[in-house]
Design a protein around this motif. Structure first.
Motif, PDB file in Angstrom:
ATOM      1  N   ARG A  57      61.563  66.610  15.732  1.00  0.00           N
ATOM      2  CA  ARG A  57      61.384  67.622  14.694  1.00  0.00           C
ATOM      3  C   ARG A  57      61.155  68.976  15.341  1.00  0.00           C
ATOM      4  NH1 ARG A  57      63.480  66.300  10.109  1.00  0.00           N
ATOM      5  NH2 ARG A  57      62.479  64.637   9.013  1.00  0.00           N
ATOM      6  N   SER A  58      61.208  70.013  14.541  1.00  0.00           N
ATOM      7  CA  SER A  58      60.988  71.356  15.063  1.00  0.00           C
ATOM      8  C   SER A  58      59.497  71.652  15.170  1.00  0.00           C
ATOM      9  CB  SER A  58      61.630  72.400  14.140  1.00  0.00           C
ATOM     10  OG  SER A  58      60.910  72.485  12.917  1.00  0.00           O
ATOM     11  N   TYR A  59      59.196  72.645  16.002  1.00  0.00           N
ATOM     12  CA  TYR A  59      57.825  73.111  16.144  1.00  0.00           C
ATOM     13  C   TYR A  59      57.288  73.534  14.769  1.00  0.00           C
ATOM     14  CZ  TYR A  59      53.904  76.056  17.583  1.00  0.00           C
ATOM     15  OH  TYR A  59      52.654  76.609  17.726  1.00  0.00           O
ATOM     16  N   GLY A  60      58.103  74.280  14.030  1.00  0.00           N
ATOM     17  CA  GLY A  60      57.693  74.782  12.710  1.00  0.00           C
ATOM     18  C   GLY A  60      57.356  73.667  11.737  1.00  0.00           C
ATOM     19  N   PHE A  61      58.143  72.591  11.756  1.00  0.00           N
ATOM     20  CA  PHE A  61      57.883  71.457  10.872  1.00  0.00           C
ATOM     21  C   PHE A  61      56.532  70.835  11.183  1.00  0.00           C
ATOM     22  CE2 PHE A  61      57.875  66.892  10.106  1.00  0.00           C
ATOM     23  CZ  PHE A  61      58.178  66.838   8.748  1.00  0.00           C
ATOM     24  N   VAL A  62      56.282  70.584  12.473  1.00  0.00           N
ATOM     25  CA  VAL A  62      55.020  69.953  12.870  1.00  0.00           C
ATOM     26  C   VAL A  62      53.852  70.878  12.540  1.00  0.00           C
ATOM     27  CG1 VAL A  62      53.676  69.027  14.800  1.00  0.00           C
ATOM     28  CG2 VAL A  62      56.126  68.570  14.655  1.00  0.00           C
ATOM     29  N   HIS A  63      53.986  72.165  12.829  1.00  0.00           N
ATOM     30  CA  HIS A  63      52.940  73.140  12.517  1.00  0.00           C
ATOM     31  C   HIS A  63      52.626  73.113  11.020  1.00  0.00           C
ATOM     32  CE1 HIS A  63      51.123  77.102  11.797  1.00  0.00           C
ATOM     33  NE2 HIS A  63      50.740  77.051  13.071  1.00  0.00           N
ATOM     34  N   ARG A  64      53.653  73.112  10.193  1.00  0.00           N
ATOM     35  CA  ARG A  64      53.481  73.102   8.740  1.00  0.00           C
ATOM     36  C   ARG A  64      52.782  71.825   8.277  1.00  0.00           C
ATOM     37  NH1 ARG A  64      58.022  74.814   7.815  1.00  0.00           N
ATOM     38  NH2 ARG A  64      59.179  72.883   7.737  1.00  0.00           N
ATOM     39  N   VAL A  65      53.211  70.683   8.812  1.00  0.00           N
ATOM     40  CA  VAL A  65      52.595  69.403   8.445  1.00  0.00           C
ATOM     41  C   VAL A  65      51.114  69.397   8.830  1.00  0.00           C
ATOM     42  CG1 VAL A  65      52.549  66.932   8.990  1.00  0.00           C
ATOM     43  CG2 VAL A  65      54.708  68.040   8.441  1.00  0.00           C
ATOM     44  N   LEU A  66      50.806  69.896  10.015  1.00  0.00           N
ATOM     45  CA  LEU A  66      49.412  69.928  10.459  1.00  0.00           C
ATOM     46  C   LEU A  66      48.566  70.846   9.577  1.00  0.00           C
ATOM     47  CD1 LEU A  66      49.846  69.966  14.344  1.00  0.00           C
ATOM     48  CD2 LEU A  66      49.057  68.058  12.923  1.00  0.00           C
ATOM     49  N   THR A  67      49.094  72.000   9.215  1.00  0.00           N
ATOM     50  CA  THR A  67      48.320  72.901   8.361  1.00  0.00           C
ATOM     51  C   THR A  67      48.122  72.308   6.972  1.00  0.00           C
ATOM     52  OG1 THR A  67      50.285  74.197   7.791  1.00  0.00           O
ATOM     53  CG2 THR A  67      48.937  75.010   9.603  1.00  0.00           C
TER      54      THR A  67
END
Length: 74
Positions: free
Chosen positions: A38-48
């Motif tokens: 997955r993309s960095y942005g996807f993981v960042h969004r999921v974590l937030t």
């Protein structure tokens, strides 16, 4: 899960729990993104979305005392 496939519902909740556990265990967002394809942005969004307290960038840095100059290297 195929690369780029939209993840919703219980599958997304399960993925979010896994990613949160790994991140809180010390793994970086980039490492998690690579592991899941997955993309960095996807993981960042999921974590937030899971209310994770995100770490600062670049890890720990030594504190410099005020009024002291950095070593000149001479």
């Amino acid at each position: 899960m195929r690369k780029g496939e939209q993840i919703t519902g219980t599958a997304r909740e399960k993925l979010a729990r896994e990613m949160k556990e790994q991140y809180e265990g010390g793994r970086s967002i980039r490492a998690i993104a690579e592991a899941y394809g997955r993309s960095y942005g996807f993981v960042h969004r999921v974590l937030t979305e899971t209310d994770v307290s995100l770490r600062g960038r670049g890890g720990e840095h030594p504190q410099r005392r005020l009024g002291t100059a950095a070593p000149s290297g001479r």
